[in-house]
Design a protein around this motif. Structure first.
Motif, PDB file in Angstrom:
ATOM      1  N   PRO A   1       0.967  -0.733  -0.247  1.00  0.00           N
ATOM      2  CA  PRO A   1      -0.009  -0.411   0.140  1.00  0.00           C
ATOM      3  C   PRO A   1       0.969   1.242  -0.347  1.00  0.00           C
ATOM      4  CG  PRO A   1      -0.931  -1.394   1.192  1.00  0.00           C
ATOM      5  CD  PRO A   1       0.570  -2.287   1.127  1.00  0.00           C
ATOM      6  N   GLU A   2       1.746   1.364   0.847  1.00  0.00           N
ATOM      7  CA  GLU A   2       2.972   2.090   0.705  1.00  0.00           C
ATOM      8  C   GLU A   2       3.693   2.619  -0.401  1.00  0.00           C
ATOM      9  OE1 GLU A   2       2.398   0.826   4.735  1.00  0.00           O
ATOM     10  OE2 GLU A   2       2.917  -0.511   2.659  1.00  0.00           O
ATOM     11  N   ALA A   3       4.215   1.706  -1.271  1.00  0.00           N
ATOM     12  CA  ALA A   3       3.505   1.855  -2.578  1.00  0.00           C
ATOM     13  C   ALA A   3       3.263   2.044  -3.327  1.00  0.00           C
ATOM     14  CB  ALA A   3       4.705   0.338  -3.718  1.00  0.00           C
TER      15      ALA A   3
ATOM     16  N   LEU B   1      -0.821   7.032  -6.764  1.00  0.00           N
ATOM     17  CA  LEU B   1      -2.182   7.109  -6.500  1.00  0.00           C
ATOM     18  C   LEU B   1      -2.513   8.428  -6.921  1.00  0.00           C
ATOM     19  CD1 LEU B   1      -3.303   5.275  -3.782  1.00  0.00           C
ATOM     20  CD2 LEU B   1      -3.520   4.202  -5.810  1.00  0.00           C
ATOM     21  N   PRO B   2      -1.910   9.065  -6.721  1.00  0.00           N
ATOM     22  CA  PRO B   2      -1.581  10.579  -6.863  1.00  0.00           C
ATOM     23  C   PRO B   2      -1.586  11.066  -8.690  1.00  0.00           C
ATOM     24  CG  PRO B   2      -0.581  10.892  -5.344  1.00  0.00           C
ATOM     25  CD  PRO B   2      -0.214   9.748  -5.498  1.00  0.00           C
TER      26      PRO B   2
ATOM     27  N   ASN C   1      -8.803   4.903 -12.528  1.00  0.00           N
ATOM     28  CA  ASN C   1      -7.750   3.832 -12.078  1.00  0.00           C
ATOM     29  C   ASN C   1      -7.662   3.493 -10.681  1.00  0.00           C
ATOM     30  OD1 ASN C   1      -7.585   3.223 -14.952  1.00  0.00           O
ATOM     31  ND2 ASN C   1      -6.371   4.653 -15.913  1.00  0.00           N
ATOM     32  N   VAL C   2      -7.486   4.738 -10.161  1.00  0.00           N
ATOM     33  CA  VAL C   2      -6.982   4.848  -8.572  1.00  0.00           C
ATOM     34  C   VAL C   2      -7.500   2.986  -7.963  1.00  0.00           C
ATOM     35  CG1 VAL C   2      -6.902   5.955  -6.745  1.00  0.00           C
ATOM     36  CG2 VAL C   2      -6.830   7.291  -8.377  1.00  0.00           C
ATOM     37  N   ASP C   3      -8.653   2.965  -7.608  1.00  0.00           N
ATOM     38  CA  ASP C   3      -9.229   1.839  -7.285  1.00  0.00           C
ATOM     39  C   ASP C   3      -8.683   0.439  -7.847  1.00  0.00           C
ATOM     40  OD1 ASP C   3     -11.215   3.236  -5.124  1.00  0.00           O
ATOM     41  OD2 ASP C   3     -12.618   3.042  -6.693  1.00  0.00           O
TER      42      ASP C   3
ATOM     43  N   MET D   1      -2.927  -0.205 -18.832  1.00  0.00           N
ATOM     44  CA  MET D   1      -3.306   1.637 -18.660  1.00  0.00           C
ATOM     45  C   MET D   1      -2.747   2.215 -18.395  1.00  0.00           C
ATOM     46  SD  MET D   1      -4.503   1.447 -14.446  1.00  0.00           S
ATOM     47  CE  MET D   1      -3.325   1.265 -13.553  1.00  0.00           C
ATOM     48  N   SER D   2      -3.194   2.964 -19.684  1.00  0.00           N
ATOM     49  CA  SER D   2      -2.391   4.438 -20.073  1.00  0.00           C
ATOM     50  C   SER D   2      -2.956   5.440 -19.411  1.00  0.00           C
ATOM     51  CB  SER D   2      -2.707   4.252 -21.735  1.00  0.00           C
ATOM     52  OG  SER D   2      -3.809   4.777 -21.725  1.00  0.00           O
ATOM     53  N   GLY D   3      -3.764   5.762 -18.444  1.00  0.00           N
ATOM     54  CA  GLY D   3      -4.616   6.889 -17.288  1.00  0.00           C
ATOM     55  C   GLY D   3      -3.875   7.448 -16.637  1.00  0.00           C
ATOM     56  N   PHE D   4      -3.120   7.967 -17.207  1.00  0.00           N
ATOM     57  CA  PHE D   4      -1.812   8.546 -15.882  1.00  0.00           C
ATOM     58  C   PHE D   4      -1.272  10.071 -16.244  1.00  0.00           C
ATOM     59  CE2 PHE D   4       0.209   5.552 -18.036  1.00  0.00           C
ATOM     60  CZ  PHE D   4       1.516   5.814 -18.334  1.00  0.00           C
ATOM     61  N   ASP D   5      -0.613  10.148 -15.632  1.00  0.00           N
ATOM     62  CA  ASP D   5      -0.136  11.971 -15.813  1.00  0.00           C
ATOM     63  C   ASP D   5       1.242  11.294 -15.683  1.00  0.00           C
ATOM     64  OD1 ASP D   5       2.221  13.990 -15.310  1.00  0.00           O
ATOM     65  OD2 ASP D   5      -0.101  15.050 -14.224  1.00  0.00           O
TER      66      ASP D   5
END
Length: 197
Positions: free
Chosen positions: A60-62, A67-68, A74-76, A147-151
């Motif tokens: 969870p820490e990694a 997550l931000p 895509n978060v959950d 996934m490709s939905g990220f910054d």
């Protein structure tokens, strides 16, 4: 030497395989991740460049560091997946060519100072290796959720601050919930996607 795989193997790799978005609470072990890399690394890359670099987020820490950077949808699923692989590529891949491509003494020099060639070679071959990761994971009994939905800048800042390694895409790994998987979506026909000359 190649041979045709069985129908069951082709189902596992392609026909029955689906992108997973929901995950069972079943761990993926470090041994499985080692086996996954040891299989995928054998896929071909040009001049054996092997630019892919993987960061396996297991805790969870990694994941909290990632997550931000994710799109909200895509978060959950990333939080729930046993592992999220950051599939990245190293733009200093050519430093390893004396070992990886030893029969050509000038191999690393081909790339020195040529940023466009470095970028295109690293991205292309790193993408190939990312595809090998998916096929290898399926071959070893794991499900995938690429996934490709990220910054990308946020991912790079959090995990690759030196600037040489860049994220390509993300891939959740584990055991998907088959009751929640989407049906097969349409694909283009041969005539729509291919040309015979």
């Amino acid at each position: 030497m190649s041979k045709t795989l069985s129908a069951d193997a082709l189902d596992t790799l392609f026909f029955r395989a689906r992108t997973q978005n929901d995950w069972l609470d079943k761990p993926v072990t470090d041994e499985q991740l080692h086996a996954l890399y040891d299989l995928m690394k054998h896929g071909p890359t040009s001049m054996n460049t092997s630019p892919a670099r993987l960061v396996f987020l297991r805790t969870p820490e990694a994941k909290a560091r990632l997550l931000p950077a994710l799109a909200p949808g895509n978060v959950d699923k990333t939080r729930a997946a046993p592992v999220c692989a950051i599939v990245a590529y190293d733009r200093r891949f050519h430093d390893r060519l004396p070992v990886l491509f030893p029969h050509r003494a000038d191999a690393s020099g081909i790339f020195e100072g040529k940023s466009d060639l470095i970028e295109s070679t690293a991205f292309r071959n790193g993408s190939l290796q990312g595809a090998y990761l998916i096929v290898a994971a399926r071959a070893l009994g794991l499900d995938c959720g690429p996934m490709s939905g990220f910054d990308a800048q946020k991912v790079n800042d959090a995990f690759f601050p030196d600037g040489d390694v860049k994220v390509n895409f993300l891939c959740n790994l584990g055991y998907g919930d088959s009751d929640k998987v989407l049906g097969r979506l349409p694909r283009l026909s041969f005539d729509e996607a291919c040309t015979l000359l």
